[in-house]
Scaffold this motif. Sequence first.
Motif, PDB file in Angstrom:
ATOM      1  N   ASP A 213       0.830  -1.201   0.000  1.00 23.74           N
ATOM      2  CA  ASP A 213       0.000   0.000   0.000  1.00 23.74           C
ATOM      3  C   ASP A 213       0.872   1.261   0.000  1.00 23.74           C
ATOM      4  OD1 ASP A 213      -2.209  -1.623   0.011  1.00 23.74           O
ATOM      5  OD2 ASP A 213      -2.548  -1.479   2.179  1.00 23.74           O
ATOM      6  N   ALA A 214       1.923   1.228   0.824  1.00 21.89           N
ATOM      7  CA  ALA A 214       2.823   2.385   0.872  1.00 21.89           C
ATOM      8  C   ALA A 214       3.512   2.604  -0.467  1.00 21.89           C
ATOM      9  CB  ALA A 214       3.862   2.189   1.979  1.00 21.89           C
ATOM     10  N   LEU A 215       3.898   1.510  -1.110  1.00 24.38           N
ATOM     11  CA  LEU A 215       4.548   1.624  -2.432  1.00 24.38           C
ATOM     12  C   LEU A 215       3.581   2.170  -3.476  1.00 24.38           C
ATOM     13  CD1 LEU A 215       6.973   1.113  -4.284  1.00 24.38           C
ATOM     14  CD2 LEU A 215       6.176  -1.243  -4.546  1.00 24.38           C
ATOM     15  N   MET A 216       2.332   1.675  -3.443  1.00 24.02           N
ATOM     16  CA  MET A 216       1.323   2.164  -4.377  1.00 24.02           C
ATOM     17  C   MET A 216       1.140   3.678  -4.210  1.00 24.02           C
ATOM     18  SD  MET A 216      -0.148  -0.296  -6.228  1.00 24.02           S
ATOM     19  CE  MET A 216      -0.454  -2.073  -6.239  1.00 24.02           C
ATOM     20  N   LYS A 217       1.042   4.132  -2.989  1.00 26.04           N
ATOM     21  CA  LYS A 217       0.854   5.557  -2.717  1.00 26.04           C
ATOM     22  C   LYS A 217       2.034   6.362  -3.242  1.00 26.04           C
ATOM     23  CE  LYS A 217      -0.124   8.767   1.078  1.00 26.04           C
ATOM     24  NZ  LYS A 217      -0.335   8.881   2.548  1.00 26.04           N
ATOM     25  N   SER A 218       3.239   5.842  -3.013  1.00 20.02           N
ATOM     26  CA  SER A 218       4.433   6.540  -3.497  1.00 20.02           C
ATOM     27  C   SER A 218       4.467   6.602  -5.013  1.00 20.02           C
ATOM     28  CB  SER A 218       5.687   5.836  -2.965  1.00 20.02           C
ATOM     29  OG  SER A 218       6.858   6.408  -3.510  1.00 20.02           O
TER      30      SER A 218
END
Length: 347
Positions: A213-218
Amino acid sequence: MQELITINNTPALVEVNFEELKKHLATELEKYNVVVTQDTVKDAKALATELNKTKGEIAKRKKEEYDRATAGANQFKDGMKELEAMIDVGRKGLLEQVQKFEDETRQLAADLLREKRSEMWESFGVTEEFQSAQFDDLANLSAVTAKGNLAAGARTKLESRVNADKALQDQTEMRLLKLENQSYKAGLSAPLTRSHVEHFLFDEDDTYQQKLDALMKSELGREEVAQNAMRAKMEREQQEKAQAEQRRHGREERAAAAQAEAQRTVPDQPEQEAAPERAAPEASKPQPEHEPAQPGRVPVTVQCTFNVNVTASTTDEAIEAELRRVLEKAGIKTLDTVEVIRQREAA
Protein backbone atom coordinates in the motif's frame (compact mmCIF):
# COMPACT_ATOMS: atom_id res chain seq x y z
CA MET A 1 32.80 -62.21 31.46
CA GLN A 2 32.89 -60.63 34.92
CA GLU A 3 31.91 -64.00 36.50
CA LEU A 4 35.23 -65.52 35.35
CA ILE A 5 37.28 -63.24 37.59
CA THR A 6 38.47 -65.25 40.63
CA ILE A 7 40.92 -63.74 43.15
CA ASN A 8 42.37 -65.36 46.33
CA ASN A 9 43.81 -62.59 48.49
CA THR A 10 45.83 -63.38 51.66
CA PRO A 11 46.93 -60.14 53.32
CA ALA A 12 50.66 -59.99 54.06
CA LEU A 13 51.66 -60.28 57.78
CA VAL A 14 54.81 -58.43 58.88
CA GLU A 15 55.68 -58.70 62.59
CA VAL A 16 58.21 -56.42 64.33
CA ASN A 17 58.89 -55.61 68.00
CA PHE A 18 57.72 -52.10 67.38
CA GLU A 19 56.55 -51.27 70.89
CA GLU A 20 59.72 -52.58 72.51
CA LEU A 21 61.90 -50.58 70.16
CA LYS A 22 59.77 -47.49 70.58
CA LYS A 23 59.95 -47.70 74.40
CA HIS A 24 63.73 -48.23 74.40
CA LEU A 25 64.30 -45.36 72.00
CA ALA A 26 62.13 -43.04 74.05
CA THR A 27 64.13 -43.92 77.21
CA GLU A 28 67.47 -43.22 75.53
CA LEU A 29 66.30 -39.93 74.09
CA GLU A 30 64.90 -38.86 77.45
CA LYS A 31 68.41 -38.87 78.91
CA TYR A 32 69.51 -36.15 76.61
CA ASN A 33 66.40 -34.04 76.74
CA VAL A 34 68.41 -31.36 78.57
CA VAL A 35 70.57 -28.44 77.71
CA VAL A 36 73.88 -29.67 76.34
CA THR A 37 76.88 -28.48 78.34
CA GLN A 38 80.60 -28.85 78.15
CA ASP A 39 80.35 -32.06 80.14
CA THR A 40 77.61 -33.69 78.03
CA VAL A 41 78.41 -32.51 74.51
CA LYS A 42 80.66 -35.44 73.70
CA ASP A 43 78.12 -38.05 74.71
CA ALA A 44 75.39 -36.14 72.86
CA LYS A 45 77.37 -36.29 69.61
CA ALA A 46 78.06 -39.98 70.09
CA LEU A 47 74.40 -40.68 70.72
CA ALA A 48 73.40 -38.63 67.65
CA THR A 49 75.75 -40.74 65.54
CA GLU A 50 74.32 -43.93 67.00
CA LEU A 51 70.77 -42.75 66.43
CA ASN A 52 71.54 -41.99 62.77
CA LYS A 53 72.90 -45.50 62.27
CA THR A 54 69.82 -46.96 63.91
CA LYS A 55 67.58 -44.86 61.63
CA GLY A 56 69.44 -46.12 58.57
CA GLU A 57 69.03 -49.71 59.68
CA ILE A 58 65.31 -49.20 60.29
CA ALA A 59 64.86 -47.66 56.79
CA LYS A 60 66.78 -50.52 55.17
CA ARG A 61 64.81 -53.21 56.97
CA LYS A 62 61.55 -51.39 56.21
CA LYS A 63 62.19 -51.40 52.45
CA GLU A 64 63.39 -55.01 52.37
CA GLU A 65 60.48 -56.38 54.33
CA TYR A 66 57.93 -54.19 52.48
CA ASP A 67 59.19 -55.36 49.07
CA ARG A 68 59.08 -58.95 50.24
CA ALA A 69 55.59 -58.52 51.59
CA THR A 70 54.24 -56.71 48.49
CA ALA A 71 55.92 -58.80 45.80
CA GLY A 72 52.77 -60.85 45.23
CA ALA A 73 50.56 -57.78 45.34
CA ASN A 74 52.67 -56.02 42.70
CA GLN A 75 52.55 -59.07 40.46
CA PHE A 76 48.79 -59.13 40.91
CA LYS A 77 48.61 -55.43 40.10
CA ASP A 78 50.66 -55.83 36.89
CA GLY A 79 48.53 -58.76 35.77
CA MET A 80 45.32 -56.87 36.29
CA LYS A 81 46.73 -53.92 34.32
CA GLU A 82 47.51 -56.25 31.41
CA LEU A 83 43.92 -57.53 31.46
CA GLU A 84 42.64 -53.95 31.45
CA ALA A 85 44.83 -53.13 28.46
CA MET A 86 43.51 -56.13 26.54
CA ILE A 87 39.95 -55.03 27.27
CA ASP A 88 40.74 -51.47 26.12
CA VAL A 89 42.07 -52.76 22.79
CA GLY A 90 39.01 -54.93 22.25
CA ARG A 91 36.63 -52.16 23.26
CA LYS A 92 38.33 -49.66 20.94
CA GLY A 93 38.02 -51.99 17.95
CA LEU A 94 34.38 -52.63 18.76
CA LEU A 95 33.61 -48.90 19.06
CA GLU A 96 35.32 -48.27 15.72
CA GLN A 97 33.06 -50.83 14.08
CA VAL A 98 30.02 -49.24 15.76
CA GLN A 99 31.11 -45.79 14.55
CA LYS A 100 31.60 -47.11 11.01
CA PHE A 101 28.13 -48.68 11.03
CA GLU A 102 26.51 -45.50 12.33
CA ASP A 103 28.32 -43.30 9.80
CA GLU A 104 27.24 -45.57 6.95
CA THR A 105 23.69 -45.60 8.26
CA ARG A 106 23.56 -41.80 8.48
CA GLN A 107 25.00 -41.53 4.97
CA LEU A 108 22.38 -43.98 3.70
CA ALA A 109 19.69 -41.90 5.42
CA ALA A 110 20.99 -38.72 3.75
CA ASP A 111 21.00 -40.40 0.32
CA LEU A 112 17.46 -41.69 0.80
CA LEU A 113 16.23 -38.31 2.04
CA ARG A 114 17.88 -36.47 -0.86
CA GLU A 115 16.31 -38.82 -3.39
CA LYS A 116 12.90 -38.62 -1.75
CA ARG A 117 13.10 -34.80 -1.59
CA SER A 118 13.81 -34.59 -5.34
CA GLU A 119 10.83 -36.86 -6.04
CA MET A 120 8.56 -34.72 -3.85
CA TRP A 121 9.72 -31.45 -5.41
CA GLU A 122 8.98 -32.82 -8.86
CA SER A 123 5.67 -34.33 -7.79
CA PHE A 124 4.47 -31.13 -6.10
CA GLY A 125 5.73 -28.91 -8.95
CA VAL A 126 8.14 -26.88 -6.82
CA THR A 127 10.40 -24.76 -9.03
CA GLU A 128 14.11 -24.35 -8.40
CA GLU A 129 13.72 -20.89 -6.86
CA PHE A 130 11.63 -22.27 -3.99
CA GLN A 131 13.48 -25.57 -3.39
CA SER A 132 14.85 -24.83 0.09
CA ALA A 133 13.77 -27.81 2.26
CA GLN A 134 16.71 -29.20 4.30
CA PHE A 135 17.11 -32.67 5.80
CA ASP A 136 20.48 -32.68 7.59
CA ASP A 137 18.87 -33.00 11.03
CA LEU A 138 16.74 -35.92 9.78
CA ALA A 139 19.71 -37.99 8.58
CA ASN A 140 20.12 -40.03 11.80
CA LEU A 141 20.10 -43.72 12.77
CA SER A 142 16.34 -43.82 13.25
CA ALA A 143 15.72 -42.56 9.70
CA VAL A 144 16.56 -45.97 8.20
CA THR A 145 14.63 -49.19 8.81
CA ALA A 146 16.24 -52.59 9.41
CA LYS A 147 15.68 -53.38 5.73
CA GLY A 148 17.51 -50.22 4.63
CA ASN A 149 14.45 -48.17 3.68
CA LEU A 150 13.51 -44.63 4.69
CA ALA A 151 11.55 -44.65 7.94
CA ALA A 152 7.99 -43.31 7.93
CA GLY A 153 8.73 -40.63 10.52
CA ALA A 154 11.59 -39.13 8.51
CA ARG A 155 9.54 -39.24 5.31
CA THR A 156 6.62 -37.44 7.00
CA LYS A 157 8.83 -34.65 8.33
CA LEU A 158 10.50 -34.24 4.93
CA GLU A 159 7.13 -34.06 3.18
CA SER A 160 6.03 -31.32 5.57
CA ARG A 161 9.06 -29.24 4.64
CA VAL A 162 8.53 -29.76 0.90
CA ASN A 163 4.90 -28.72 1.38
CA ALA A 164 6.18 -25.51 2.98
CA ASP A 165 8.24 -24.85 -0.18
CA LYS A 166 5.14 -25.41 -2.30
CA ALA A 167 3.03 -23.13 -0.10
CA LEU A 168 5.59 -20.31 -0.39
CA GLN A 169 5.68 -20.75 -4.16
CA ASP A 170 1.88 -20.62 -4.41
CA GLN A 171 1.73 -17.54 -2.19
CA THR A 172 4.38 -15.75 -4.25
CA GLU A 173 2.74 -16.59 -7.57
CA MET A 174 -0.64 -15.44 -6.27
CA ARG A 175 0.81 -12.15 -5.05
CA LEU A 176 2.42 -11.50 -8.43
CA LEU A 177 -0.77 -12.40 -10.26
CA LYS A 178 -2.77 -9.96 -8.13
CA LEU A 179 -0.12 -7.25 -8.41
CA GLU A 180 -1.20 -6.07 -11.89
CA ASN A 181 -4.87 -5.86 -10.96
CA GLN A 182 -4.06 -4.10 -7.67
CA SER A 183 -1.90 -1.59 -9.56
CA TYR A 184 -4.67 -0.63 -12.01
CA LYS A 185 -7.22 -0.59 -9.20
CA ALA A 186 -5.04 1.83 -7.25
CA GLY A 187 -4.94 4.15 -10.28
CA LEU A 188 -1.49 3.47 -11.72
CA SER A 189 -1.18 3.79 -15.50
CA ALA A 190 1.47 1.05 -15.61
CA PRO A 191 1.35 -2.00 -13.27
CA LEU A 192 4.03 -2.76 -10.70
CA THR A 193 6.31 -5.72 -11.41
CA ARG A 194 8.23 -8.15 -9.23
CA SER A 195 11.29 -5.91 -9.22
CA HIS A 196 9.26 -3.25 -7.38
CA VAL A 197 8.20 -5.60 -4.53
CA GLU A 198 11.19 -7.97 -4.46
CA HIS A 199 12.56 -6.64 -1.16
CA PHE A 200 9.34 -7.52 0.75
CA LEU A 201 7.79 -10.17 -1.50
CA PHE A 202 8.23 -12.96 1.08
CA ASP A 203 7.09 -11.06 4.18
CA GLU A 204 4.07 -12.06 6.23
CA ASP A 205 0.67 -11.17 4.74
CA ASP A 206 0.00 -8.15 6.96
CA THR A 207 3.50 -6.74 6.52
CA TYR A 208 3.42 -7.40 2.78
CA GLN A 209 0.10 -5.59 2.32
CA GLN A 210 1.24 -2.60 4.39
CA LYS A 211 4.42 -2.20 2.37
CA LEU A 212 2.54 -2.70 -0.90
CA ASP A 213 0.00 0.00 0.00
CA ALA A 214 2.82 2.39 0.87
CA LEU A 215 4.55 1.62 -2.43
CA MET A 216 1.32 2.16 -4.38
CA LYS A 217 0.85 5.56 -2.72
CA SER A 218 4.43 6.54 -3.50
CA GLU A 219 4.12 5.44 -7.13
CA LEU A 220 0.86 7.38 -7.54
CA GLY A 221 2.54 10.53 -6.27
CA ARG A 222 5.54 10.03 -8.53
CA GLU A 223 3.29 9.35 -11.52
CA GLU A 224 1.26 12.49 -10.86
CA VAL A 225 4.44 14.57 -10.78
CA ALA A 226 5.63 12.96 -14.03
CA GLN A 227 2.28 13.56 -15.76
CA ASN A 228 2.24 17.21 -14.69
CA ALA A 229 5.75 17.63 -16.02
CA MET A 230 4.76 15.94 -19.30
CA ARG A 231 1.72 18.19 -19.71
CA ALA A 232 3.84 21.26 -19.04
CA LYS A 233 6.39 20.08 -21.59
CA MET A 234 3.72 19.47 -24.22
CA GLU A 235 2.25 22.91 -23.62
CA ARG A 236 5.68 24.51 -24.02
CA GLU A 237 6.29 22.56 -27.21
CA GLN A 238 2.91 23.60 -28.62
CA GLN A 239 3.61 27.24 -27.78
CA GLU A 240 7.06 27.05 -29.35
CA LYS A 241 5.57 25.37 -32.44
CA ALA A 242 2.91 28.09 -32.77
CA GLN A 243 5.54 30.79 -32.39
CA ALA A 244 7.74 29.12 -35.01
CA GLU A 245 4.76 28.88 -37.36
CA GLN A 246 4.05 32.57 -36.87
CA ARG A 247 7.68 33.44 -37.60
CA ARG A 248 7.60 31.27 -40.72
CA HIS A 249 4.44 32.98 -41.96
CA GLY A 250 6.08 36.33 -41.28
CA ARG A 251 9.15 35.39 -43.29
CA GLU A 252 7.02 34.13 -46.18
CA GLU A 253 4.96 37.29 -46.18
CA ARG A 254 8.06 39.48 -46.15
CA ALA A 255 9.65 37.42 -48.94
CA ALA A 256 6.49 37.65 -51.05
CA ALA A 257 6.33 41.38 -50.50
CA ALA A 258 9.98 41.79 -51.46
CA GLN A 259 9.49 39.70 -54.57
CA ALA A 260 6.45 41.70 -55.58
CA GLU A 261 8.35 44.92 -55.03
CA ALA A 262 11.25 43.64 -57.15
CA GLN A 263 8.93 42.64 -59.98
CA ARG A 264 7.32 46.10 -59.98
CA THR A 265 10.74 47.78 -60.44
CA VAL A 266 11.78 45.55 -63.40
CA PRO A 267 10.38 46.50 -66.89
CA ASP A 268 8.63 43.78 -68.82
CA GLN A 269 11.26 42.46 -71.18
CA PRO A 270 11.87 39.02 -72.52
CA GLU A 271 14.65 37.19 -70.79
CA GLN A 272 16.02 36.11 -74.16
CA GLU A 273 17.56 39.59 -74.66
CA ALA A 274 19.83 39.20 -71.67
CA ALA A 275 20.60 35.58 -72.29
CA PRO A 276 22.89 36.11 -75.32
CA GLU A 277 25.17 38.38 -73.27
CA ARG A 278 25.86 35.48 -70.87
CA ALA A 279 25.88 32.75 -73.48
CA ALA A 280 29.58 32.91 -74.15
CA PRO A 281 30.74 32.57 -70.53
CA GLU A 282 28.26 29.74 -69.89
CA ALA A 283 29.43 27.87 -72.96
CA SER A 284 33.02 27.99 -71.75
CA LYS A 285 32.18 26.26 -68.44
CA PRO A 286 32.40 22.45 -68.25
CA GLN A 287 28.89 21.06 -68.25
CA PRO A 288 28.05 18.05 -66.06
CA GLU A 289 27.25 14.92 -67.93
CA HIS A 290 23.61 13.93 -68.01
CA GLU A 291 22.80 10.66 -66.39
CA PRO A 292 21.95 8.00 -68.98
CA ALA A 293 18.24 7.48 -69.41
CA GLN A 294 16.95 4.34 -67.73
CA PRO A 295 14.58 1.95 -69.51
CA GLY A 296 11.03 3.36 -69.44
CA ARG A 297 12.25 6.85 -68.38
CA VAL A 298 12.99 10.06 -70.35
CA PRO A 299 15.32 12.95 -69.38
CA VAL A 300 13.65 16.18 -68.23
CA THR A 301 15.18 19.60 -67.71
CA VAL A 302 13.75 21.54 -64.75
CA GLN A 303 14.22 25.34 -64.60
CA CYS A 304 13.86 27.28 -61.35
CA THR A 305 14.15 31.01 -60.65
CA PHE A 306 15.59 32.28 -57.33
CA ASN A 307 15.36 35.96 -56.36
CA VAL A 308 18.12 36.95 -53.89
CA ASN A 309 19.65 40.23 -52.74
CA VAL A 310 23.47 40.50 -52.83
CA THR A 311 26.00 43.26 -52.53
CA ALA A 312 27.10 45.06 -55.70
CA SER A 313 30.59 43.54 -55.40
CA THR A 314 29.36 39.93 -55.36
CA THR A 315 30.39 38.20 -58.60
CA ASP A 316 28.23 35.88 -60.67
CA GLU A 317 30.70 33.05 -59.99
CA ALA A 318 30.32 33.52 -56.22
CA ILE A 319 26.52 33.43 -56.52
CA GLU A 320 26.69 30.22 -58.60
CA ALA A 321 29.16 28.55 -56.20
CA GLU A 322 26.97 29.34 -53.17
CA LEU A 323 23.87 28.04 -54.97
CA ARG A 324 25.58 24.77 -55.87
CA ARG A 325 26.85 24.35 -52.29
CA VAL A 326 23.38 24.83 -50.81
CA LEU A 327 21.76 22.42 -53.25
CA GLU A 328 24.42 19.74 -52.78
CA LYS A 329 24.02 20.05 -49.03
CA ALA A 330 20.30 19.44 -49.55
CA GLY A 331 21.11 16.31 -51.57
CA ILE A 332 20.51 17.80 -55.06
CA LYS A 333 23.47 16.89 -57.28
CA THR A 334 21.93 17.05 -60.81
CA LEU A 335 22.32 20.82 -61.38
CA ASP A 336 23.63 21.42 -64.91
CA THR A 337 23.75 25.17 -65.60
CA VAL A 338 23.30 28.35 -63.61
CA GLU A 339 22.38 31.69 -65.19
CA VAL A 340 22.66 34.85 -63.14
CA ILE A 341 20.50 37.75 -64.40
CA ARG A 342 21.03 41.05 -62.62
CA GLN A 343 18.17 43.55 -62.49
CA ARG A 344 20.19 46.32 -64.15
CA GLU A 345 21.01 44.01 -67.08
CA ALA A 346 17.37 43.15 -67.48
CA ALA A 347 16.52 46.88 -67.41
